[in-house]
Design a protein around this motif. Structure first.
Motif, PDB file in Angstrom:
ATOM      1  N   ASP A   9       0.540  -1.000  -0.052  1.00  0.00           N
ATOM      2  CA  ASP A   9      -0.315   0.226  -0.358  1.00  0.00           C
ATOM      3  C   ASP A   9       0.694   1.366   0.003  1.00  0.00           C
ATOM      4  OD1 ASP A   9       0.811  -0.103   2.425  1.00  0.00           O
ATOM      5  OD2 ASP A   9      -0.709  -0.146   3.459  1.00  0.00           O
ATOM      6  N   SER A  10       1.925   1.245  -0.716  1.00  0.00           N
ATOM      7  CA  SER A  10       3.062   1.888  -0.581  1.00  0.00           C
ATOM      8  C   SER A  10       2.069   3.272  -1.374  1.00  0.00           C
ATOM      9  CB  SER A  10       4.322   2.057  -0.697  1.00  0.00           C
ATOM     10  OG  SER A  10       5.248   3.287  -0.906  1.00  0.00           O
ATOM     11  N   PRO A  11       2.669   4.780  -0.532  1.00  0.00           N
ATOM     12  CA  PRO A  11       1.780   5.300  -1.862  1.00  0.00           C
ATOM     13  C   PRO A  11       2.863   6.184  -3.026  1.00  0.00           C
ATOM     14  CG  PRO A  11       2.366   6.499   0.176  1.00  0.00           C
ATOM     15  CD  PRO A  11       2.747   5.487   0.297  1.00  0.00           C
ATOM     16  N   LEU A  12       2.885   5.782  -3.925  1.00  0.00           N
ATOM     17  CA  LEU A  12       3.771   5.615  -4.834  1.00  0.00           C
ATOM     18  C   LEU A  12       4.101   6.830  -5.716  1.00  0.00           C
ATOM     19  CD1 LEU A  12       4.263   2.623  -6.080  1.00  0.00           C
ATOM     20  CD2 LEU A  12       5.562   3.195  -4.907  1.00  0.00           C
ATOM     21  N   ASP A  13       2.413   7.469  -5.407  1.00  0.00           N
ATOM     22  CA  ASP A  13       2.029   8.560  -6.731  1.00  0.00           C
ATOM     23  C   ASP A  13       3.084   9.918  -6.047  1.00  0.00           C
ATOM     24  OD1 ASP A  13       0.509   7.342  -7.907  1.00  0.00           O
ATOM     25  OD2 ASP A  13      -1.442   8.151  -6.933  1.00  0.00           O
ATOM     26  N   GLU A  14       3.336   9.436  -4.849  1.00  0.00           N
ATOM     27  CA  GLU A  14       3.520  10.853  -4.049  1.00  0.00           C
ATOM     28  C   GLU A  14       5.540  10.945  -3.533  1.00  0.00           C
ATOM     29  OE1 GLU A  14       2.447  10.766   0.247  1.00  0.00           O
ATOM     30  OE2 GLU A  14      -0.218  11.013  -0.406  1.00  0.00           O
ATOM     31  N   LEU A  15       5.667  10.231  -4.198  1.00  0.00           N
ATOM     32  CA  LEU A  15       7.358   9.977  -4.485  1.00  0.00           C
ATOM     33  C   LEU A  15       7.904  11.056  -5.179  1.00  0.00           C
ATOM     34  CD1 LEU A  15       8.103   5.820  -5.516  1.00  0.00           C
ATOM     35  CD2 LEU A  15       8.352   7.257  -2.832  1.00  0.00           C
ATOM     36  N   TYR A  16       7.230  11.381  -6.502  1.00  0.00           N
ATOM     37  CA  TYR A  16       8.017  12.539  -6.842  1.00  0.00           C
ATOM     38  C   TYR A  16       6.976  13.563  -6.888  1.00  0.00           C
ATOM     39  CZ  TYR A  16       9.506   8.410  -9.385  1.00  0.00           C
ATOM     40  OH  TYR A  16       9.799   7.409  -9.816  1.00  0.00           O
ATOM     41  N   SER A  17       6.327  14.367  -5.426  1.00  0.00           N
ATOM     42  CA  SER A  17       6.053  15.858  -5.265  1.00  0.00           C
ATOM     43  C   SER A  17       7.295  16.912  -5.207  1.00  0.00           C
ATOM     44  CB  SER A  17       5.373  15.732  -3.817  1.00  0.00           C
ATOM     45  OG  SER A  17       4.940  16.549  -3.680  1.00  0.00           O
ATOM     46  N   GLY A  18       7.292  17.346  -6.351  1.00  0.00           N
ATOM     47  CA  GLY A  18       8.101  18.754  -5.963  1.00  0.00           C
ATOM     48  C   GLY A  18       9.659  17.942  -6.665  1.00  0.00           C
ATOM     49  N   ALA A  19       9.837  16.856  -6.893  1.00  0.00           N
ATOM     50  CA  ALA A  19      11.348  16.127  -7.885  1.00  0.00           C
ATOM     51  C   ALA A  19      11.350  17.010  -9.169  1.00  0.00           C
ATOM     52  CB  ALA A  19      11.230  14.971  -7.824  1.00  0.00           C
ATOM     53  N   GLY A  20      10.704  18.226  -9.694  1.00  0.00           N
ATOM     54  CA  GLY A  20      11.036  18.801 -11.219  1.00  0.00           C
ATOM     55  C   GLY A  20      10.515  17.896 -12.271  1.00  0.00           C
ATOM     56  N   GLU A  21      11.437  17.614 -13.540  1.00  0.00           N
ATOM     57  CA  GLU A  21      11.266  17.497 -14.311  1.00  0.00           C
ATOM     58  C   GLU A  21      12.602  15.902 -14.826  1.00  0.00           C
ATOM     59  OE1 GLU A  21      10.813  20.617 -17.468  1.00  0.00           O
ATOM     60  OE2 GLU A  21       9.240  20.983 -17.219  1.00  0.00           O
TER      61      GLU A  21
ATOM     62  N   ARG B 162      13.298  -5.224  -6.712  1.00  0.00           N
ATOM     63  CA  ARG B 162      11.339  -4.497  -6.291  1.00  0.00           C
ATOM     64  C   ARG B 162      11.906  -3.386  -6.003  1.00  0.00           C
ATOM     65  NH1 ARG B 162       6.740  -4.988  -7.772  1.00  0.00           N
ATOM     66  NH2 ARG B 162       5.010  -4.844  -6.112  1.00  0.00           N
ATOM     67  N   ALA B 163      12.340  -2.996  -5.420  1.00  0.00           N
ATOM     68  CA  ALA B 163      12.695  -1.864  -4.840  1.00  0.00           C
ATOM     69  C   ALA B 163      12.739  -0.875  -6.387  1.00  0.00           C
ATOM     70  CB  ALA B 163      13.890  -1.624  -4.297  1.00  0.00           C
ATOM     71  N   VAL B 164      13.366  -0.831  -7.408  1.00  0.00           N
ATOM     72  CA  VAL B 164      13.795  -0.242  -8.458  1.00  0.00           C
ATOM     73  C   VAL B 164      12.606  -0.593  -9.451  1.00  0.00           C
ATOM     74  CG1 VAL B 164      14.831  -0.792 -10.943  1.00  0.00           C
ATOM     75  CG2 VAL B 164      15.464  -1.251  -8.851  1.00  0.00           C
ATOM     76  N   GLU B 165      11.809  -1.676  -9.126  1.00  0.00           N
ATOM     77  CA  GLU B 165      10.537  -1.639  -9.771  1.00  0.00           C
ATOM     78  C   GLU B 165       9.578  -1.164  -9.663  1.00  0.00           C
ATOM     79  OE1 GLU B 165       8.660  -6.034  -8.993  1.00  0.00           O
ATOM     80  OE2 GLU B 165      10.682  -6.646 -10.028  1.00  0.00           O
ATOM     81  N   ARG B 166       9.092  -0.918  -8.489  1.00  0.00           N
ATOM     82  CA  ARG B 166       8.243   0.316  -7.386  1.00  0.00           C
ATOM     83  C   ARG B 166       8.823   1.971  -7.508  1.00  0.00           C
ATOM     84  NH1 ARG B 166       3.363  -1.523  -5.519  1.00  0.00           N
ATOM     85  NH2 ARG B 166       4.025  -0.040  -3.548  1.00  0.00           N
ATOM     86  N   ILE B 167      10.247   1.910  -8.038  1.00  0.00           N
ATOM     87  CA  ILE B 167      10.177   3.298  -8.003  1.00  0.00           C
ATOM     88  C   ILE B 167      10.168   3.597 -10.095  1.00  0.00           C
ATOM     89  CG2 ILE B 167      12.733   4.562  -8.414  1.00  0.00           C
ATOM     90  CD1 ILE B 167      14.025   2.966  -6.078  1.00  0.00           C
ATOM     91  N   GLU B 168      10.327   3.060 -10.323  1.00  0.00           N
ATOM     92  CA  GLU B 168      10.026   2.298 -12.041  1.00  0.00           C
ATOM     93  C   GLU B 168       7.972   2.917 -12.116  1.00  0.00           C
ATOM     94  OE1 GLU B 168      11.909   0.191 -13.595  1.00  0.00           O
ATOM     95  OE2 GLU B 168      13.547   1.254 -14.080  1.00  0.00           O
ATOM     96  N   LEU B 169       7.411   2.226 -11.324  1.00  0.00           N
ATOM     97  CA  LEU B 169       5.880   2.429 -11.665  1.00  0.00           C
ATOM     98  C   LEU B 169       5.812   3.242 -10.939  1.00  0.00           C
ATOM     99  CD1 LEU B 169       3.077   1.148 -11.908  1.00  0.00           C
ATOM    100  CD2 LEU B 169       3.015   0.137  -9.540  1.00  0.00           C
ATOM    101  N   GLY B 170       6.012   4.015  -9.685  1.00  0.00           N
ATOM    102  CA  GLY B 170       5.614   5.055  -9.498  1.00  0.00           C
ATOM    103  C   GLY B 170       6.028   6.318  -9.885  1.00  0.00           C
ATOM    104  N   ALA B 171       7.395   6.854 -11.042  1.00  0.00           N
ATOM    105  CA  ALA B 171       7.080   7.590 -12.010  1.00  0.00           C
ATOM    106  C   ALA B 171       6.367   7.254 -13.143  1.00  0.00           C
ATOM    107  CB  ALA B 171       8.631   6.779 -12.937  1.00  0.00           C
ATOM    108  N   ARG B 172       5.851   6.593 -13.731  1.00  0.00           N
ATOM    109  CA  ARG B 172       4.880   6.274 -15.030  1.00  0.00           C
ATOM    110  C   ARG B 172       3.718   6.863 -14.559  1.00  0.00           C
ATOM    111  NH1 ARG B 172       7.477   1.010 -15.058  1.00  0.00           N
ATOM    112  NH2 ARG B 172       5.651  -0.538 -13.934  1.00  0.00           N
ATOM    113  N   ARG B 173       3.247   6.390 -13.031  1.00  0.00           N
ATOM    114  CA  ARG B 173       1.951   7.148 -12.618  1.00  0.00           C
ATOM    115  C   ARG B 173       1.961   8.866 -12.262  1.00  0.00           C
ATOM    116  NH1 ARG B 173       0.319   3.776  -8.023  1.00  0.00           N
ATOM    117  NH2 ARG B 173      -0.150   0.979  -8.698  1.00  0.00           N
ATOM    118  N   ALA B 174       3.656   9.307 -12.125  1.00  0.00           N
ATOM    119  CA  ALA B 174       3.715  10.422 -11.941  1.00  0.00           C
ATOM    120  C   ALA B 174       4.002  11.587 -13.312  1.00  0.00           C
ATOM    121  CB  ALA B 174       4.802  10.494 -11.740  1.00  0.00           C
ATOM    122  N   GLY B 175       4.125  10.569 -14.727  1.00  0.00           N
ATOM    123  CA  GLY B 175       4.127  11.208 -15.917  1.00  0.00           C
ATOM    124  C   GLY B 175       5.932  11.727 -15.398  1.00  0.00           C
TER     125      GLY B 175
END
Length: 291
Positions: free
Chosen positions: A51-63, A84-97
């Protein structure tokens, strides 16, 4: 092919580690190439939770976000946990566009970029080769059980013991690690031996010492690092790490100097010498021979 200038990774990582209070192991941190830390610093255990909030990972991180993964000491980068950590980070990026570049940073100073499903070494950023940095990071791991304290001896005796052990190590002989690094005069003796050609301790420790203006003698530096690395298994680990950090700074090995200073802080240990090394690196103060 990496997309980020390698020269700024160490600075970005240092700022991230500082923001975490040096408790950086087992974290993922999102930063930007503009130098902003979007601290979202997330423990790997949290990142890996379903249930990690992946959408919030890239808040304020720029382009152009960068993800820095800080593994625990000795963890394989091909382990299921890191994958698995890499997969989750990349999934969060896709969700953040956004398109994220993922780096793994063992010791917070050694960078490998994720590309084509594997890890690619980033170039060295100081005179120490990556393979040698890897070896020394494995050597300087404080023991969790320091064992019983040894019988205290006079500083003059301990200084002689360290000089003799350093000479043996320089000659390729495995010497017993002396005690006494918690004594300032003994630490000074180790450093002076490593940066000069002295084989015997100074007769008068009260005299001011002028550091040499020539470059480091790598054989002596390496002998001192070898013996100090073994000293991290004892009760004086923080002082051994601090001495080694100073010698790394003296030799121009900025990555190793930072890693060893981080290690002192991450163990909730403090020494004035380690703090001075961090201050010198932060302020870009070079050793006298570089001036």
């Amino acid at each position: 092919m990496t997309t980020t200038a390698t020269w700024n990774l160490l600075d970005l990582s240092h700022r991230a580690v500082t923001s975490l209070g040096y408790a950086y192991a087992e974290h993922a941190v999102i930063v930007s190439t503009e130098g902003r830390i979007g601290v979202v610093a997330t423990p790997l255990a949290t990142l890996l939770a379903p249930d990690s909030p992946l959408d919030e990972l890239y808040s304020g991180a720029g382009e152009r976000p960068i993800a820095l993964i800080y593994p625990r000491t000795g963890q394989s980068l091909t382990s299921a946990r890191i994958e698995r950590a890499v997969e989750r980070i990349e999934l969060g990026a896709r969700r953040a566009g956004v398109a994220v570049t993922v780096y793994c940073a063992p010791g917070a100073v050694r960078f490998m970029c994720r590309a084509d499903g594997g890890w690619i070494d980033e170039p060295e950023t100081d005179p120490m080769a990556n393979a040698e940095l890897d070896r020394l990071m494995r050597l300087f791991v404080p023991a969790s059980d320091h064992g019983p304290d040894r019988l205290r001896m006079p500083p003059s005796y301990l200084r002689k013991q360290w000089c003799a052990a350093l000479e043996d190590t320089l000659a390729g002989v495995r010497a017993e690690v002396p005690a006494g690094l918690d004594i300032g005069a003994v630490r000074d003796e180790v450093i002076i031996w490593a940066v000069s050609e002295r084989s015997e301790p100074r007769a008068d420790t009260h005299l001011a010492y002028s550091p040499p203006r020539r470059g480091p003698q790598l054989a002596r530096i390496n002998a001192a690092l070898t013996l100090l690395g073994r000293a991290t298994r004892g009760a004086e680990a923080a002082h051994a790490l601090a001495c080694a950090a100073y010698l790394a700074w003296w030799s121009g090995y900025r990555r190793l100097a930072l890693h060893l200073s981080y290690t002192v802080r991450s163990q909730e240990l403090r020494t004035r010498l380690a703090d001075l090394v961090l201050l010198a690196v932060n302020r870009e103060v070079d050793p006298p021979w570089m001036g």
